[in-house]
Design a protein around this motif. Sequence first.
Motif, PDB file in Angstrom:
ATOM      1  N   ASP A 121       0.810  -1.223   0.000  1.00 58.72           N
ATOM      2  CA  ASP A 121       0.000   0.000   0.000  1.00 58.72           C
ATOM      3  C   ASP A 121       0.845   1.276   0.000  1.00 58.72           C
ATOM      4  O   ASP A 121       0.373   2.340   0.414  1.00 58.72           O
ATOM      5  CB  ASP A 121      -1.029  -0.008   1.140  1.00 58.72           C
ATOM      6  CG  ASP A 121      -0.391  -0.141   2.511  1.00 58.72           C
ATOM      7  OD1 ASP A 121       0.829  -0.013   2.612  1.00 58.72           O
ATOM      8  OD2 ASP A 121      -1.143  -0.377   3.479  1.00 58.72           O
ATOM      9  N   ILE A 169      -3.421  -5.245   3.126  1.00 55.39           N
ATOM     10  CA  ILE A 169      -4.624  -4.482   3.524  1.00 55.39           C
ATOM     11  C   ILE A 169      -5.311  -5.156   4.719  1.00 55.39           C
ATOM     12  O   ILE A 169      -5.766  -4.477   5.649  1.00 55.39           O
ATOM     13  CB  ILE A 169      -5.608  -4.353   2.339  1.00 55.39           C
ATOM     14  CG1 ILE A 169      -4.955  -3.578   1.197  1.00 55.39           C
ATOM     15  CG2 ILE A 169      -6.898  -3.651   2.783  1.00 55.39           C
ATOM     16  CD1 ILE A 169      -5.732  -3.616  -0.103  1.00 55.39           C
ATOM     17  N   ASN A 172      -4.459  -4.142   8.194  1.00 57.81           N
ATOM     18  CA  ASN A 172      -4.979  -2.907   8.808  1.00 57.81           C
ATOM     19  C   ASN A 172      -5.797  -3.223  10.065  1.00 57.81           C
ATOM     20  O   ASN A 172      -5.875  -2.413  10.984  1.00 57.81           O
ATOM     21  CB  ASN A 172      -5.868  -2.136   7.813  1.00 57.81           C
ATOM     22  CG  ASN A 172      -5.073  -1.580   6.639  1.00 57.81           C
ATOM     23  OD1 ASN A 172      -3.878  -1.842   6.510  1.00 57.81           O
ATOM     24  ND2 ASN A 172      -5.728  -0.829   5.778  1.00 57.81           N
ATOM     25  N   SER A 198      -9.011   3.249   6.935  1.00 58.53           N
ATOM     26  CA  SER A 198      -8.181   2.046   6.911  1.00 58.53           C
ATOM     27  C   SER A 198      -9.042   0.786   7.155  1.00 58.53           C
ATOM     28  O   SER A 198      -8.924  -0.213   6.435  1.00 58.53           O
ATOM     29  CB  SER A 198      -7.096   2.182   7.987  1.00 58.53           C
ATOM     30  OG  SER A 198      -6.529   0.944   8.265  1.00 58.53           O
ATOM     31  N   SER A 230      -5.938   2.688   1.295  1.00 59.90           N
ATOM     32  CA  SER A 230      -5.132   2.425   2.490  1.00 59.90           C
ATOM     33  C   SER A 230      -3.985   3.446   2.562  1.00 59.90           C
ATOM     34  O   SER A 230      -3.667   3.971   3.646  1.00 59.90           O
ATOM     35  CB  SER A 230      -4.577   0.991   2.398  1.00 59.90           C
ATOM     36  OG  SER A 230      -4.086   0.556   3.618  1.00 59.90           O
ATOM     37  N   ALA A 243      -1.871   1.470   9.046  1.00 69.27           N
ATOM     38  CA  ALA A 243      -1.647   0.277   8.211  1.00 69.27           C
ATOM     39  C   ALA A 243      -0.471  -0.564   8.697  1.00 69.27           C
ATOM     40  O   ALA A 243      -0.095  -1.528   8.030  1.00 69.27           O
ATOM     41  CB  ALA A 243      -1.405   0.713   6.759  1.00 69.27           C
TER      42      ALA A 243
END
Length: 347
Positions: A121, A169, A172, A198, A230, A243
């Motif tokens: 990200d 992701i 998160n 997020s 993100s 993140a």
Amino acid sequence: MDSKKIQMPREVHIGADVIDNTGSICKDLRFYDDVLVVTGPNTLKIGADKAIESLEDEDFAVDLSKINDATSKTVEKIEDKLNNISLIVGVGGGKVIDVAKMAATNAGIYFVSVPTAASHDGIASPLASIKNNKGSVSMTAQAPIGVIADTNIIRNAPFRLLSAGCADIVSNYTAIKDWQLANRLQNDSYSESAAALSLMTAKLIMKSSKSIKKGLEESARLVVKSLFSSGMAISIAGSSRPASGSEHKFSHALDKIAKKPALHGEQCGVGTIMMMSLHGGDWEVIKNALHDMNAPTNAYELGIDPDDIIEALIMAHKIRPERYTILGDRGLSRDAAKKLAIKTGVI
Ligand SMILES: NC(=O)c1ccc[n+]([C@@H]2O[C@H](COP(=O)([O-])OP(=O)(O)OC[C@H]3O[C@@H](n4cnc5c(N)ncnc54)[C@H](O)[C@@H]3O)[C@@H](O)[C@H]2O)c1
Ligand SMILES: O=P(O)(O)OC[C@@H](O)CO
Ligand SMILES: [Zn+2]
């Protein structure tokens, strides 16, 4: 209250063959001088050649640099090549993007991000993860002025890279739990909007876990958009906190310990399973979603020695110690680390 600066890209182009518009996009962004294209060994033929052709068609003078790692030495090498250059175009995976972003920031020039894989990200974030003698450091950088994500290139990249992006992701979830804990216990500054963005992104990718398929343009597009949002949570927070928490510390520790580390997102995904268990959350839901996304869920699938998993768990709290997480200041004992990895089926 202190003032706050949020950096975002000015233009984001996502779609099939958008890389062929690199030259005209850079012109629209008001660039006209010499350009340095930074790429990696695998991504020259896949992406950089196309970007260079498009830039040359628009009369840019283009220089090229190939890099192999994301270390501070490599960043310096790129900086040494920046005479008369007003723009760096980074074409490749996360390491290429980070080096190009950091070198442009240090030199006070602009950077355009051209990811060839949806594996991390950092494609649009104002941070660069750079290795120095202390390990991996998350450095403040300029956000890219433009992002050009060619979904034709990204959908044809090895599927493993897309799954790694999904896992980055998914992480998160624990990053936010860690951030909330640090806010409660250490009064660390916390942004509701960054955390909400997020989490929303992580929920969206979990909901789509079964429909993300190899070779599909829609899947590549969905993951790129999620990585972008993100990254925007990181922009709003001004740090990678929304993140990156204990699961990222575990991944950074593995990078130091393992003979052949797996992909960043893959390691963070496995870390998320274990850190979610430490938080008392539903780690099985995380594990099942990662499985559905074809991301690794254990040491065997990561290709990492189970002993290295234990060592990384024990070391994780020492990585970026200023970032408080569920690992606390003392981290896990060897017995606790072993118990955790066995309980979650990671070893
Ligand atoms: N700056 C940030 O905010 C941020 C966020 C997340 C991750 N990161 C960093 O990014 C790095 C991880 O990125 P990564 O997982 O992309 O690793 P990477 O850059 O090492 O790329 C992985 C491999 O994929 C190859 N590759 C890329 N595109 C390809 C394509 N289309 N076809 C075939 N091969 C292709 C690369 O050449 C490389 O061998 C780590 O250093 C991590 O710390 C930074
Ligand atoms: O600050 P770090 O831990 O490098 O995290 C950045 C990025 O990997 C978040 O997904
Ligand atoms: Zn990450």
